[in-house]
Design an enzyme around this catalytic site. Structure first.
Site, mmCIF file in Angstrom:
data_model
loop_
_atom_site.group_PDB
_atom_site.id
_atom_site.type_symbol
_atom_site.label_atom_id
_atom_site.label_comp_id
_atom_site.label_asym_id
_atom_site.label_seq_id
_atom_site.Cartn_x
_atom_site.Cartn_y
_atom_site.Cartn_z
ATOM 1 N N ASP A 20 11.049 -89.484 -56.470
ATOM 2 C CA ASP A 20 9.914 -90.298 -55.996
ATOM 3 C C ASP A 20 9.447 -89.789 -54.624
ATOM 4 O O ASP A 20 9.127 -90.574 -53.727
ATOM 5 C CB ASP A 20 10.268 -91.792 -55.947
ATOM 6 N N HIS A 34 5.041 -87.190 -55.814
ATOM 7 C CA HIS A 34 3.652 -87.407 -55.395
ATOM 8 C C HIS A 34 3.238 -86.193 -54.579
ATOM 9 O O HIS A 34 3.751 -85.972 -53.485
ATOM 10 C CB HIS A 34 3.552 -88.688 -54.566
ATOM 11 N N HIS A 44 6.066 -98.236 -63.647
ATOM 12 C CA HIS A 44 6.517 -98.706 -62.330
ATOM 13 C C HIS A 44 6.617 -100.222 -62.487
ATOM 14 O O HIS A 44 5.612 -100.917 -62.441
ATOM 15 C CB HIS A 44 5.473 -98.297 -61.273
ATOM 16 N N ASP A 64 1.750 -95.295 -62.018
ATOM 17 C CA ASP A 64 2.710 -95.426 -60.915
ATOM 18 C C ASP A 64 2.027 -95.630 -59.564
ATOM 19 O O ASP A 64 1.005 -95.045 -59.251
ATOM 20 C CB ASP A 64 3.620 -94.204 -60.826
ATOM 21 N N HIS A 92 9.332 -87.318 -61.046
ATOM 22 C CA HIS A 92 8.550 -88.285 -60.264
ATOM 23 C C HIS A 92 8.297 -87.781 -58.843
ATOM 24 O O HIS A 92 9.103 -88.002 -57.945
ATOM 25 C CB HIS A 92 9.354 -89.598 -60.219
HETATM 26 ZN ZN LIG Z 1 6.466 -96.078 -58.354
#
Ligand SMILES: [Zn+2]
Length: 457
Positions: free
Chosen positions: A326, A84, A200, A173, A82
């Site tokens: 995350d 970004h 999510h 997500d 996970h």
């Molecule tokens: Zn999330």
């Protein structure tokens, strides 16, 4: 958008350039090798990107590069389910290259890039664009696809087409899929394709406008908040949908005590669910928001100390399958503002291992090897990247295996300095804190991409 890559990148295929070590020998000397099967003192010899020998007291041939692993653990490369990476669309915050460099410095040899980019990863062209960028990354970068077009929660994305390009994980997500009927159809479609949907869990009707966890601290501070139930209601719905459809569901960044209980119950029933938690939810509570500092704003929000204890116990008891960072980079203007206006999220790739080791080996009965499992072979399986699934991640560390390795000193203490992060963004809540456990070397496809903590390119 450019979509130059025409080739697919299925998980089993080697990615990226060979690097200078491709034809060279690499000897990792003096460490303790830790993988799914065992823990033993051993050297590791890498040749042509592949592990050639694992035995004590190996000698290197002339010209071999020697990496010191004295006092360190040599583990399969870490896998982050996970992250970004913000590319395409928000390159001021992060790129595939800078994010992969942060990942390598954090000991990761594979990351799953979330699809909430701009444009989102909801069609073949954007999958191909990210795969093209991944060719020169410092770790394997695997794009996740969106479940719905534009992540708008209405029409299904072309999941079958994206699965054909090698995408194994699908998620909206940033948002949960709010409509139960849409989620049911997505699950039915996904199960036929053998891919996994990741949720999510957050009911927007309960979370919209909230900036922190709803509890004692939000009432004291007088700010709008997100109740635990926003997560738990969607989680409970999706457990029911997993039962109805028989499809696999992965639950992203769970944050509450009851979420852990619900996943335990679903697993006891034999449902095909998996769950992850983040290093920050394992280590920080909503009390951090006392100074209204937007660095602590994250979605889902930091919860109570009882929730933190339950997440740790969930890891120790095997209810939680993976720790995922995350990693959510933001430029300063998105964080240096009010709590209400700030974007949620924290960078985490370069602190994940140390923060997780601190949270899970302190006060729980977990061994370092179990913690490594939560960050390596277990997430590798969820992402479909494990060697046993035809991929190149997760180990075991044995002759013939692709050389994706993390070498870290579990006892080295260091202070988190945002200025030294390889990420383009600096929004870490751990700035100035001393953590324990430092990545020394990372080897990706046989190439030492990080040596003595420094990225080599
Ligand atoms: Zn999330």
């Amino acid at each position: 958008m450019s979509a130059k890559a025409s080739q697919s990148d299925a998980p089993g295929r080697r990615q990226g350039r060979q690097g200078p070590a491709g034809s060279q020998e690499l000897l990792i000397r003096g460490g303790t090798v830790v993988d799914e099967h065992a823990e033993r003192r051993s050297d590791v010899l890498v040749r042509d990107g592949v592990i050639a020998q694992v035995a004590p007291d190996l000698s290197a041939s002339t010209g071999a590069r020697v990496l010191d692993a004295g006092g360190a653990l040599v583990t399969p490369g870490l896998v982050d389910l996970h992250v970004h990476l913000r590319q395409p669309g928000a390159e001021e915050a992060e790129t595939v290259e800078s994010g992969s460099r942060a990942a390598a410095r954090g000991g990761f040899t594979a990351v799953v890039a979330m699809p909430n980019t701009d444009p989102p990863i909801d069609c073949a062209a954007v999958v191909e664009e990210v795969l093209a960028l991944a060719q020169t990354a410092l770790c394997r970068v695997v794009p996740a696809g969106a479940i719905t077009v534009g992540r708008a929660g209405e029409r299904l994305a072309p999941i079958g087409e994206l699965a054909g390009l090698g995408v194994r994980l699908f998620t909206d997500d940033g948002n949960g899929v709010q409509d139960a009927g849409v989620m049911r159809r997505a699950l039915e479609y996904a199960s036929g394709l053998g891919v996994t949907l990741a949720q999510h869990c957050e009911l927007s009707s309960l979370s919209d406008g909230g900036v922190m966890h709803e509890g004692v601290w939000s009432s004291r501070l007088g700010v709008p908040a997100v109740p635990a139930e926003a997560e738990e209601l969607m989680l409970s719905r999706d457990v029911a949908l997993a039962r109805l459809t028989g499809a696999r569901v992965h639950f992203l960044h769970l944050s509450t005590e009851r979420s852990v209980s619900m996943v335990a119950a679903a697993k006891a029933e034999g449902l095909p669910v998996t769950a992850e938690v983040t290093p920050h939810h394992l280590s920080l509570t909503d009390a951090e928001l006392v100074g209204f500092d937007p660095l602590y704003k994250v979605s889902p929000p930091l919860r109570s100390s009882e929730d933190v204890a339950a997440l740790r116990a969930g890891c120790a008891e095997g209810v939680i399958d993976a720790v995922a960072s995350d990693h959510a980079p933001h430029p300063p203007e998105k964080k240096e503002t009010t709590l209400a206006a700030a974007s949620p999220g924290m960078v985490g790739l370069e602190t994940a291992l140390a923060v997780t080791l601190g949270a899970l080996t302190d006060g729980t009965a977990m061994s370092r090897r179990q913690v490594v499992g939560l960050m390596s072979w277990q997430p590798a399986r969820i992402a479909g990247l494990h060697r046993a699934q035809g991929g190149d991640q997760g180990g075991p560390i044995a002759p013939g295996a692709p050389a994706n390795l993390c070498v870290f000193d579990p006892d080295e203490r260091w202070e988190v300095d945002p200025a030294r992060l390889a990420s383009r963004s600096r929004n870490t809540p751990f700035a100035g804190r001393t953590v324990c456990g430092r990545v020394r070397h990372t080897v990706f496809a046989g190439e030492p991409v990080v040596i003595d903590g420094e990225a080599q390119r």
